[in-house]
Design an enzyme around this catalytic site. Structure first.
Site, PDB file in Angstrom:
ATOM      1  N   LYS A 136      73.056  33.862  64.033  1.00 48.22           N
ATOM      2  CA  LYS A 136      72.189  34.591  64.975  1.00 48.22           C
ATOM      3  C   LYS A 136      70.732  34.480  64.547  1.00 48.22           C
ATOM      4  O   LYS A 136      69.861  34.125  65.337  1.00 48.22           O
ATOM      5  CB  LYS A 136      72.587  36.066  65.033  1.00 48.22           C
ATOM      6  CG  LYS A 136      71.629  36.903  65.890  1.00 48.22           C
ATOM      7  CD  LYS A 136      71.626  38.387  65.562  1.00 48.22           C
ATOM      8  CE  LYS A 136      70.822  38.711  64.336  1.00 48.22           C
ATOM      9  NZ  LYS A 136      70.631  40.158  64.128  1.00 48.22           N
ATOM     10  N   CYS A 204      71.618  50.185  78.985  1.00 51.51           N
ATOM     11  CA  CYS A 204      73.036  50.017  78.641  1.00 51.51           C
ATOM     12  C   CYS A 204      73.220  50.296  77.145  1.00 51.51           C
ATOM     13  O   CYS A 204      73.519  49.403  76.354  1.00 51.51           O
ATOM     14  CB  CYS A 204      73.493  48.601  79.006  1.00 51.51           C
ATOM     15  SG  CYS A 204      75.277  48.418  79.031  1.00 51.51           S
ATOM     16  N   CYS A 211      74.558  54.506  83.328  1.00 48.56           N
ATOM     17  CA  CYS A 211      75.044  53.796  84.529  1.00 48.56           C
ATOM     18  C   CYS A 211      74.364  54.300  85.804  1.00 48.56           C
ATOM     19  O   CYS A 211      74.135  53.531  86.740  1.00 48.56           O
ATOM     20  CB  CYS A 211      76.562  53.930  84.649  1.00 48.56           C
ATOM     21  SG  CYS A 211      77.442  53.248  83.228  1.00 48.56           S
ATOM     22  N   CYS A 214      71.321  52.353  86.557  1.00 47.30           N
ATOM     23  CA  CYS A 214      71.455  50.894  86.482  1.00 47.30           C
ATOM     24  C   CYS A 214      71.730  50.271  87.846  1.00 47.30           C
ATOM     25  O   CYS A 214      72.609  50.723  88.586  1.00 47.30           O
ATOM     26  CB  CYS A 214      72.586  50.549  85.510  1.00 47.30           C
ATOM     27  SG  CYS A 214      72.852  48.777  85.355  1.00 47.30           S
ATOM     28  N   CYS A 221      78.868  45.611  88.104  1.00 49.42           N
ATOM     29  CA  CYS A 221      79.332  45.773  86.714  1.00 49.42           C
ATOM     30  C   CYS A 221      80.713  46.407  86.684  1.00 49.42           C
ATOM     31  O   CYS A 221      80.903  47.520  87.175  1.00 49.42           O
ATOM     32  CB  CYS A 221      78.346  46.634  85.928  1.00 49.42           C
ATOM     33  SG  CYS A 221      78.909  46.995  84.249  1.00 49.42           S
TER      34      CYS A 221
END
Length: 240
Positions: A136, A204, A211, A214, A221
């Site tokens: 990463k 998130c 939610c 969002c 989703c």
């Protein structure tokens, strides 16, 4: 590729641009002092990434500022080679696993001096050969330090959200990277880290997902309003 990925991507980008996140001003790609030479900037990006694991962006940014201010001559390869391990450890004491990171940074500095001509490696293989640098970090470093995107930098937010959305099915960040790279257009490989890290920091969230705020929760989703969301946390508090 997942059916609605492009619509989800664009809506997430819209939310990201409307709601700044810590990563925007404190992420590793903005950690270097732009007034210094590209060589020193690359070194500072690598150090910032090495400090960043298990550490919040805000803490990492403050630690980078401290290193730049308190190391003689600023944060350079030379000052890291010269500093006593105990002194370095106390300077970075706010980050997670600071003792281990002190050891990794001191060892990496010697390798950069002896094997890389004082610069950082310019390949994924070279970067992951350094102590404390995983895939990463290497992918993020290639993008930020060399402006070469060889792959997707998958941190905890990218891994969690990509799985939450059903964009991948993977138990490891490396598996998530490979699955995303298999279908996500290459011109999005660098941006998706910025996109999902910031989205994970602001909307998130790892605990108490928002939610209700969002744009993806109206049918896009699959995880909307399921599991650990802010609405459920509120309800639990009221009941208790």
């Amino acid at each position: 590729a997942p059916l609605d990925w492009e619509e989800m991507y664009n809506l997430t980008k819209k939310m990201r641009l409307a709601r700044p996140a810590p990563v925007d001003t404190m992420g590793c790609d903005v950690a270097a002092d732009k007034t210094l030479s590209p060589l020193v900037q690359r070194f500072q990006i690598l150090i910032s990434l090495m400090l960043s694991s298990q550490t919040k962006d805000t803490v990492n940014a403050a630690t980078m500022t401290k290193l730049r201010a308190q190391l003689p001559g600023g944060l350079t390869l030379e000052s890291i080679l010269a500093v006593e391990p105990a002194e370095l450890n106390s300077l970075i004491a706010a980050v997670g696993f600071h003792r281990r990171k002190t050891e990794y940074i001191k060892k990496a500095a010697v390798i950069l001096r002896d094997q890389w001509g004082g610069d950082i490696p310019n390949s994924i293989e070279g970067l992951v050969s350094l102590p404390g640098v995983g895939p990463k970090m290497a992918h993020l470093c290639m993008s930020a330090a060399w402006d070469k995107t060889m792959g997707i930098g998958v941190d905890v937010h990218v891994h969690r959200i990509a799985n939450l959305w059903g964009w991948v099915e993977s138990t490891t960040p490396e598996g998530t990277r490979e699955q995303l790279e298999a279908w996500l257009p290459r011109d999005k490989w660098r941006e998706i880290n910025w996109l999902l890290v910031g989205f994970g920091q602001t909307t998130c969230l790892p605990r108490g997902r928002k939610c209700g705020e969002c744009l993806l929760s109206k049918g896009l989703c699959r995880a909307a309003f399921k599991g650990d969301t802010a609405a459920k946390r509120k309800k639990t508090k009221v009941e208790s």
